[in-house]
Design an enzyme around this catalytic site. Structure first.
Site, PDB file in Angstrom:
ATOM      1  CD  GLU A 197       2.065  -0.103  10.465  1.00 18.26           C
ATOM      2  OE1 GLU A 197       0.902  -0.541  10.555  1.00 18.26           O
ATOM      3  OE2 GLU A 197       2.498   0.510   9.483  1.00 18.26           O
ATOM      4  CD  GLU A 200       8.289   1.062  10.459  1.00 16.08           C
ATOM      5  OE1 GLU A 200       8.965   0.139  10.016  1.00 16.08           O
ATOM      6  OE2 GLU A 200       7.245   1.461   9.912  1.00 16.08           O
ATOM      7  CB  CYS A 230      -2.380   0.112   8.350  1.00 23.87           C
ATOM      8  SG  CYS A 230      -0.930   1.142   8.322  1.00 23.87           S
ATOM      9  CG  ASN A 264      -0.423  -0.101   2.501  1.00 20.90           C
ATOM     10  OD1 ASN A 264       0.744  -0.486   2.650  1.00 20.90           O
ATOM     11  ND2 ASN A 264      -1.186   0.231   3.513  1.00 20.90           N
TER      12      ASN A 264
END
Ligand code: ADP
Length: 486
Positions: free
Chosen positions: A256, A464, A290, A155
């Protein structure tokens, strides 16, 4: 096949562009047209092992470089990414489907992580701990963890790579990446720029594979004792599997995983701002994000106004091939995702939800879907329980703050949450009460390189970006000096 600048169609191992051992390839398709854009190697365990061994061989010299020198190479990578934004964006739109303007935005975001980490590497400080005895001194240093691997999704095929590779490389680790099978070309273009930036052979490697090769590549990455850390972004199901596989050799992991973000609009909100926020957050990348709001809860007093305004704006979103001027939303990347979106909408309808706008496959065909707004969404619907990953805003009405928080937290996921209010007390209260790693208060624009991106609960482990992001790729080591009194 089209000639596209910077498009590489081989893997990158030990500073060399290479095919798979048996010469097999798989096709990468443009989701807007169904055409094959390129054929890329189908690699497996042996190519992955070789890449890991190359990373191991390159590690001592890379780790020993002063952070400032490593940072210069990482920074050069950043500059090249910025210079080649148009080429990178075009490759991304071709393989991923998002509109060019969005692709450019992603390149800017991905590059910002590279710049940030190039700078941060110089500022990794240890500690001197006040001694407990006059004969000893206690020192903490931070050291690169070693050979690292990354597995990334489709994505955000550029930013998910730079978000892992740049902190690892800046910290002094070497890296092997397996990009998503749907979008390997964005990653390979990054490797071409890394080569140009001057990373020594073996420091940054890419192995590519088809969907059916992923388990084999993943098994080698997680079982190989040389590898000390895995960074993964993708589904919760695969994340759990990889974490389990990493247990055998006790590797550090950053994960993640999926989200199921609540988006709450209180009666005291600026409704226009909330509508703009929902529009930006929900329909970007056709909802394949997400941290995209998955459940919209709107308080009864503003519900109808919010629905009317959002419906009107969503109906105007221009759907089309991302390469065409004026396209605001591209197709879903694959048939599987398209079927899931359709199933969620049909299930919601059957259980009583009303369609305000959209609700069907788009007239362009393929995997294009109408930007959709639903009302009357209830907790028993699929859309409330699973990440839809598509352009569907499902809205439920609520009465009290406590009620909204209870619904928002009623999920195993905890990635992002958003809410709109103009009451300062409520802003603090709700931010603290939401069980998510990230909270957007009166804004959906939460992601950037300076903030710690990541989830709690089953949405993941680790962060991150920010100063915390670099630490994920480092280990704390402690030296105790004795005999100082003598
Ligand atoms: P998505 O639903 O976004 O495709 P996945 O978790 O399936 O999420 O994919 C994310 C990444 O994980 C991709 O690079 C994919 O190839 C990889 N992947 C999928 N299954 C496995 C596996 N069993 N082992 C290692 N990697 C995997």
């Amino acid at each position: 096949m089209q000639e596209v600048p910077l498009m590489k169609t081989q893997g990158y191992v030990d500073g060399r562009w290479c095919g798979s051992d048996d010469g097999r390839t798989f096709g990468v398709t443009n989701p807007a047209t169904g055409e094959t854009i390129a054929d890329v190697p189908r690699m497996g365990a042996s190519e992955t092992r070789r890449a890991i061994e190359a990373a191991d061989k390159a590690l001592p010299a890379w780790r020993s470089l002063p952070a400032k020198d490593r940072g210069k190479i990482v920074r050069r990578w950043y500059e090249l990414i910025v210079e080649r934004t148009d080429d990178l964006a075009r490759i991304m739109t071709l393989e991923q489907g998002k509109p060019l303007a969005e692709a450019r935005g992603e390149i800017a975001l991905g590059a910002a992580y590279v710049e940030w980490n190039a700078e941060e590497a110089k500022r990794v400080y240890g500690d001197v701990i006040p001694t407990l005895g006059s004969d000893r001194r206690m020192v903490v240093v931070k050291a690169p963890i070693g050979v690292c691997v990354g597995i990334t999704p489709w994505n955000f095929p550029h930013a998910m790579v730079t978000r892992k590779a740049s902190p690892a490389l800046a910290a002094g680790c070497t890296f092997v990446l397996k990009p998503a099978e749907a979008t390997p070309l964005s990653a390979l273009a990054l490797a071409a720029l890394a080569e140009e930036a001057g990373f020594p052979p073996g420091v940054f490697n890419i192995v590519t594979g088809d969907e059916s090769d992923a388990p084999e590549i993943g098994r080698e990455m997680t079982a190989n004792p040389i590898v000390r850390k895995l960074g993964f972004t993708g589904s919760t199901q695969v994340g759990k599997l990889l974490m389990e596989q990493c247990a055998a050799t006790v590797k550090k992991v950053s994960l993640e995983l999926g989200g199921n973000a609540p988006f709450i609009v209180f009666d005291d909100a600026d409704v226009d701002a909330a509508v703009s926020g929902a529009l930006a957050a929900k329909f970007r990348n056709a909802g394949q994000v997400c941290i995209s709001p998955n459940r919209l809860y709107v308080q009864a007093g503003v519900h109808d106004a919010f629905v009317a305004k959002l419906g009107e704006r969503v109906a105007k979103i221009r759907v089309g091939n991302g390469l065409e001027d004026g396209s605001q939303m591209g197709p879903l990347i694959e048939e599987q995702g398209f079927s899931k979106v359709l199933a969620h909408v049909e299930d919601a309808r059957k259980r009583g939800a009303k369609v305000v706008t959209g609700g069907s496959p788009h007239k362009l065909g393929g995997t294009f879907f109408d930007p959709t707004v639903l009302t009357g969404v209830t907790a028993d619907m699929l859309i409330s329980n699973e990440e839809t990953f598509g352009p569907v805003a499902g809205i439920a009405s609520f009465d009290t703050e406590a009620n909204a928080i209870a619904m928002a937290n009623d999920t195993v996921f905890g990635l992002a949450g958003y809410f709109y209010t103009r009451d300062i007390g409520r802003a603090w209260r709700v931010a603290e009460a939401l069980e998510t790693g990230m909270v957007g208060i009166n804004t959906p624009l939460i992601a950037n390189e300076a903030m710690p991106f990541g989830g709690i609960k089953q949405s993941g482990i680790g962060r991150e970006g920010s100063k915390y992001g670099l630490e994920e790729w480092m280990e704390i080591r402690y030296f105790c000096f004795g005999g100082i009194d003598k």
